[in-house]
Enzyme design. Structure first.
Site, PDB file in Angstrom:
ATOM      1  N   LYS A 181      40.155  69.677  23.417  1.00  0.00           N
ATOM      2  CA  LYS A 181      41.345  69.746  24.281  1.00  0.00           C
ATOM      3  C   LYS A 181      41.477  68.488  25.128  1.00  0.00           C
ATOM      4  O   LYS A 181      42.568  67.961  25.288  1.00  0.00           O
ATOM      5  CB  LYS A 181      41.288  70.982  25.190  1.00  0.00           C
ATOM      6  N   ARG A 183      43.023  81.168  31.114  1.00  0.00           N
ATOM      7  CA  ARG A 183      41.837  81.590  30.373  1.00  0.00           C
ATOM      8  C   ARG A 183      41.683  83.097  30.371  1.00  0.00           C
ATOM      9  O   ARG A 183      40.758  83.605  29.732  1.00  0.00           O
ATOM     10  CB  ARG A 183      40.603  80.984  31.049  1.00  0.00           C
ATOM     11  N   ARG A 203      27.792  66.203  23.385  1.00  0.00           N
ATOM     12  CA  ARG A 203      28.496  65.778  24.602  1.00  0.00           C
ATOM     13  C   ARG A 203      27.566  65.828  25.815  1.00  0.00           C
ATOM     14  O   ARG A 203      27.632  64.987  26.702  1.00  0.00           O
ATOM     15  CB  ARG A 203      29.725  66.670  24.823  1.00  0.00           C
ATOM     16  N   ARG A 217      27.278  66.835  32.197  1.00  0.00           N
ATOM     17  CA  ARG A 217      27.690  68.180  32.616  1.00  0.00           C
ATOM     18  C   ARG A 217      26.571  69.168  32.357  1.00  0.00           C
ATOM     19  O   ARG A 217      26.144  69.347  31.228  1.00  0.00           O
ATOM     20  CB  ARG A 217      28.948  68.607  31.844  1.00  0.00           C
ATOM     21  N   ARG A 275      29.375  80.455  27.344  1.00  0.00           N
ATOM     22  CA  ARG A 275      30.775  79.996  27.420  1.00  0.00           C
ATOM     23  C   ARG A 275      31.566  80.422  26.203  1.00  0.00           C
ATOM     24  O   ARG A 275      32.721  80.839  26.315  1.00  0.00           O
ATOM     25  CB  ARG A 275      30.825  78.477  27.582  1.00  0.00           C
TER      26      ARG A 275
HETATM   27  P1  ADP Z   1      35.131  73.641  28.555  1.00  0.00           P
HETATM   28  O1  ADP Z   1      36.444  74.061  28.008  1.00  0.00           O
HETATM   29  O2  ADP Z   1      34.598  72.415  27.903  1.00  0.00           O
HETATM   30  O3  ADP Z   1      34.114  74.732  28.652  1.00  0.00           O
HETATM   31  P2  ADP Z   1      36.224  73.268  31.249  1.00  0.00           P
HETATM   32  O4  ADP Z   1      36.032  71.959  31.852  1.00  0.00           O
HETATM   33  O5  ADP Z   1      37.600  73.696  30.889  1.00  0.00           O
HETATM   34  O6  ADP Z   1      35.251  73.235  30.017  1.00  0.00           O
HETATM   35  O7  ADP Z   1      35.600  74.413  32.177  1.00  0.00           O
HETATM   36  C1  ADP Z   1      34.283  74.373  32.647  1.00  0.00           C
HETATM   37  C2  ADP Z   1      33.976  75.648  33.447  1.00  0.00           C
HETATM   38  O8  ADP Z   1      34.872  75.745  34.585  1.00  0.00           O
HETATM   39  C3  ADP Z   1      34.162  76.979  32.710  1.00  0.00           C
HETATM   40  O9  ADP Z   1      33.028  77.347  31.956  1.00  0.00           O
HETATM   41  C4  ADP Z   1      34.447  77.929  33.884  1.00  0.00           C
HETATM   42  O10 ADP Z   1      33.270  78.279  34.562  1.00  0.00           O
HETATM   43  C5  ADP Z   1      35.272  77.087  34.832  1.00  0.00           C
HETATM   44  N1  ADP Z   1      36.732  77.216  34.567  1.00  0.00           N
HETATM   45  C6  ADP Z   1      37.566  76.210  34.169  1.00  0.00           C
HETATM   46  N2  ADP Z   1      38.826  76.659  34.037  1.00  0.00           N
HETATM   47  C7  ADP Z   1      38.797  77.998  34.356  1.00  0.00           C
HETATM   48  C8  ADP Z   1      39.771  79.028  34.397  1.00  0.00           C
HETATM   49  N3  ADP Z   1      41.056  78.801  34.071  1.00  0.00           N
HETATM   50  N4  ADP Z   1      39.384  80.266  34.782  1.00  0.00           N
HETATM   51  C9  ADP Z   1      38.114  80.516  35.114  1.00  0.00           C
HETATM   52  N5  ADP Z   1      37.142  79.599  35.081  1.00  0.00           N
HETATM   53  C10 ADP Z   1      37.461  78.337  34.710  1.00  0.00           C
END
Ligand code: ADP
Length: 190
Positions: free
Chosen positions: A14, A89, A128, A134, A146
């Protein structure tokens, strides 16, 4: 206005595709992951709370991310459109987003989902993790959590947009450029 939801599991690509889409369509990028990480970096109370959850790989509460998106929509009232990355999400977040956009007389144009098999995701995230720094990318257990959170709480969001006839899915394995072309096709035929 073009309001695009980019959808897909962690590691689907993404971030990479967002950059290309933003450049082409001049959209404002709203990534809740990035917004949360900047709160952590700034050492805010919200960031401190979010960090514990993010490090475990579980979702932060809906109200927190909805509030952040609300603030960003207010801040960018004149934008030509938005790309939502990592948000919504949960179905609750999707409903809240519809309400927020409605209050600005706007709506989601299309949701583009990137499809990538779980095994490939795990591989990509571990690679990554070697460079991203991270913590949630560096441990197989956290990655599994996740992907589990995604499959249980986030997949229903696809149905939410399918019911609105806004859902398009695209294979996320292959050349970055080819995937990008497919996304552009979906955006423009909408
Ligand atoms: P990725 O898609 O690579 O897992 P993101 O950077 O989108 O990573 O998100 C990292 C973390 O941030 C998620 O695992 C969650 O804990 C939190 N997070 C991000 N966006 C949301 C969301 N819309 N709702 C709830 N938690 C979120």
């Amino acid at each position: 206005m073009l309001n695009l939801v980019l959808f897909g599991p962690p590691g689907a690509g993404k971030g990479t595709q967002s950059e290309k889409i933003i450049e082409k369509y001049s959209l404002v990028h709203l990534s809740t992951g990035d917004l949360l990480r900047s709160q952590i970096k700034a050492g805010t109370e919200l960031g401190l709370k979010a960090k514990t959850l993010m490090d475990q790989g579980v979702l932060v509460p809906d109200e927190v991310v909805i509030g952040m998106i609300d603030a960003k929509l207010q801040e960018h009232q004149d934008a030509p459109g938005f790309i939502f990355d990592g948000f919504p999400r949960t179905v609750k977040q999707a409903e809240a987003l519809d309400e927020l956009l409605k209050s600005h007389n706007e709506q989601i144009s299309v949701m583009v989902a990137l499809l990538v098999p779980d095994e490939e995701l795990k591989k990509r995230l571990l690679i990554r993790g070697q460079t991203s720094g991270r913590p949630d990318d560096q441990n197989e257990e956290k990655i599994k959590t996740r992907i589990f959170e995604y499959n249980s709480k986030t997949t229903p969001v696809a149905d939410y947009y399918r019911q609105q006839n806004k859902f398009v899915s695209i294979g996320g394995v292959g050349e970055i450029e080819e995937i990008f072309e497919a996304i552009c096709g979906a955006v423009e035929s909408n």
